[in-house]
Write an enzyme that holds these catalytic residues in place. Structure first.
Site, PDB file in Angstrom:
ATOM      1  N   GLU A   1       0.844  -1.205   0.000  1.00 46.47           N
ATOM      2  CA  GLU A   1       0.000   0.000   0.000  1.00 46.47           C
ATOM      3  C   GLU A   1       0.881   1.257   0.000  1.00 46.47           C
ATOM      4  O   GLU A   1       0.791   2.117   0.879  1.00 46.47           O
ATOM      5  CB  GLU A   1      -0.973  -0.015   1.186  1.00 46.47           C
TER       6      GLU A   1
ATOM      7  N   GLU B   1      -4.557  -8.886  -0.111  1.00 41.58           N
ATOM      8  CA  GLU B   1      -5.339  -8.639   1.104  1.00 41.58           C
ATOM      9  C   GLU B   1      -6.778  -8.491   0.669  1.00 41.58           C
ATOM     10  O   GLU B   1      -7.087  -7.666  -0.195  1.00 41.58           O
ATOM     11  CB  GLU B   1      -4.904  -7.352   1.814  1.00 41.58           C
TER      12      GLU B   1
END
Ligand code: AHR
Length: 497
Positions: free
Chosen positions: A174, A297
């Protein structure tokens, strides 16, 4: 009772289902690694070299193919050298994102022992946000170098003379957010720098670039981040996979309303759109090299899961039906999806197991992985579904969508079709004709995961509230018809003549 028809073409395989689609993710967060996986060799909780034996057994039963580690947000502040020192010299550091202290007891060698015990592949996520290419290269050398160097000697000294040969390396997590707040273009430049050295050092590894996660950190849109990254990262030889994330929540863990129940399944339309868009972008930017899509994820993140409680939440039957529908989606896009990792293995978010001291309980989601594991490495089959629909407004999308009440995937291995059906309704049993386009069926075996209420959950006190029940073996002479109960997951193993 509603009615539906599933048509399957056994002779029309679409793609091989990469076993890694059934992967997991474990972060240094709350009680996932510490207590959930690692209790230390001196613990009274039964353990193998410090790793819980109940957790090893649970993951082994699933044939868990891969585990991503050490984060998550934690990855971009993790310094691997802290975790390979002699135990007494390992520093106690801080885990910024999850506001806890980090004893560094569970480091690279402990993670590798965990993977060996489970029989899964390791997937390491490198530190880009607060690290450097030099630090990343050192980690790769420590793990994979078979020659003579200070780092390979250190690995040998730590008990593993042979290189670990770790295949999967994520370059940050991220990185538009907790991984350094890069722009897509800046991250692409950084990625190129890291990947150039990693590839040169070990051409056999597979590198994973950080893609977008919709709806977070006021990102440019999902397509823009992935587009701008790919447009800047022109060295196709440096990328093997692009990873995206998506979390879902509608209502609270166990007290959602019926309309929130339906809305959640509608949100899978948004994830399907993520996959389609990434599929198109990767095909466009890298026409001469296959680049896989990883969703490293994903899962339910109920509002009750907050930093203060280590992101723990109740996991109900609804979550399990949702997991099955998501896995069906991944099976159906097996031509592009190379791995997925549900968040997170033990105790955190949509965990497959929860622990309390020495006790462990498997969540309903665990059983979905158990029921669907035979899809791993099978051929995903072409199918069509005619079934009633409901209207939903998927998160982040402008229009309403019409969503089928059933979610389906089918695969073929060794003359057996595995059909997984998630009934996404709260209250409609659906009688379904399964049309195999003339293929002769010998018999059908199956399991069903269901309960009176989709809000039911397993707990440490009542761990078997939700448990898959075996269906009676059925000989099929004529038509194959099966009723899929409301809010259930069914796996049918259909033996062909
Ligand atoms: O899984 C919890 C967190 O969610 C991860 O650390 C991060 O990558 C994501 O935002």
């Amino acid at each position: 009772m509603s009615e539906a028809c599933i048509r399957i073409w056994p002779e029309l395989p679409k793609a091989t289902i990469n076993p890694n689609i059934y992967g997991h993710f474990a972060e240094h967060l709350g009680r996932c690694v510490y207590e959930g996986i690692w209790v230390g060799p001196k613990s009274e909780i039964p353990n193998q070299d410090g790793i819980r034996v109940d957790v090893i057994a649970a993951l082994k039963q699933l044939r868990a193919p891969v585990v991503r580690w050490p984060g998550g947000c934690f990855a971009d502040q993790y310094h691997w050298r802290d975790g390979v020192k002699p135990l007494k010299k390992r520093p106690q550091t801080t885990n910024i994102w999850w506001q806890q202290s980090e004893p560094n007891e569970f480091g690279t060698d402990e993670f590798m022992r965990f993977c060996a015990a489970v029989g899964c592949e390791p997937y390491i996520c490198l530190n880009v946000g607060s690290g450097s290419p030099r630090e990343a290269l050192g980690w790769l050398e420590y793990c994979n170098f078979g020659g003579d160097s200070i780092l390979s000697k250190l690995r040998a000294h730590n008990g593993h003379p042979e290189p670990y040969g770790i295949k999967y390396w994520g370059v940050g997590n991220e990185n538009w957010g907790c991984g350094g707040r890069f722009t897509a273009t800046d991250y692409a430049k950084e990625y190129t720098r890291y990947a150039s050295y990693l590839r040169a050092f070990d051409p056999g590894i597979e590198m994973i670039a950080c893609g977008a996660s919709p709806g977070d950190y006021k990102l440019p849109t999902f397509v823009d981040w992935n587009h701008d990254f790919c447009a800047e990262m022109i060295h196709a030889d440096l990328i093997d996979h692009l990873s995206i994330h998506r979390y879902f929540n509608r209502g609270t863990g166990a007290t959602f309303s019926d309309s929130e129940y339906a809305a959640l399944f509608g949100d899978l339309v948004a994830m399907e759109r993520d996959i389609q868009q990434a599929d198109r972008l990767l095909g466009y930017f890298y026409p001469d090299r296959f680049v896989g899509l990883i969703i490293d994820e994903w899962g339910l993140w109920h509002p009750s899961a907050v930093v203060d409680n280590g992101l723990e939440q109740v996991s109900t039957l609804r979550d399990a039906v949702f997991a099955a529908a998501a896995l069906n989606l991944f099976n159906n896009y097996a031509h592009r999806v190379t791995m997925t990792n549900i968040a997170q293995t033990i105790n955190v978010l949509q965990a497959i197991a929860i622990t309390d001291g020495g006790a462990m309980c498997l969540t309903p989601t665990y059983y979905v992985y158990d029921m669907m594991r035979f899809h791993m490495a099978a051929q995903s089959l072409t199918h069509e579904l005619d079934c009633p629909t409901f209207d939903a407004h998927p998160m982040g999308l402008r229009q309403k969508h019409s969503v089928p009440q059933l979610s389906v995937s089918a695969s073929l291995a060794r003359k057996k079709i595995l059909l997984t059906v998630a009934n996404q309704t709260v209250d409609a049993d659906i009688e379904t004709r399964i049309d195999l386009r003339g293929a002769k069926v010998l018999n059908v075996l199956g399991r069903v995961l269901n309960s009176a209420d989709p809000r039911d959950a397993n707990t440490i006190e009542a761990p078997k509230t939700i448990f898959p029940k075996r269906l009676k073996r059925e000989q099929v002479d004529g038509e194959l018809v099966h009723t899929f109960p409301a809010h259930s997951v069914t796996s049918l193993s259909i033996s062909l003549a």
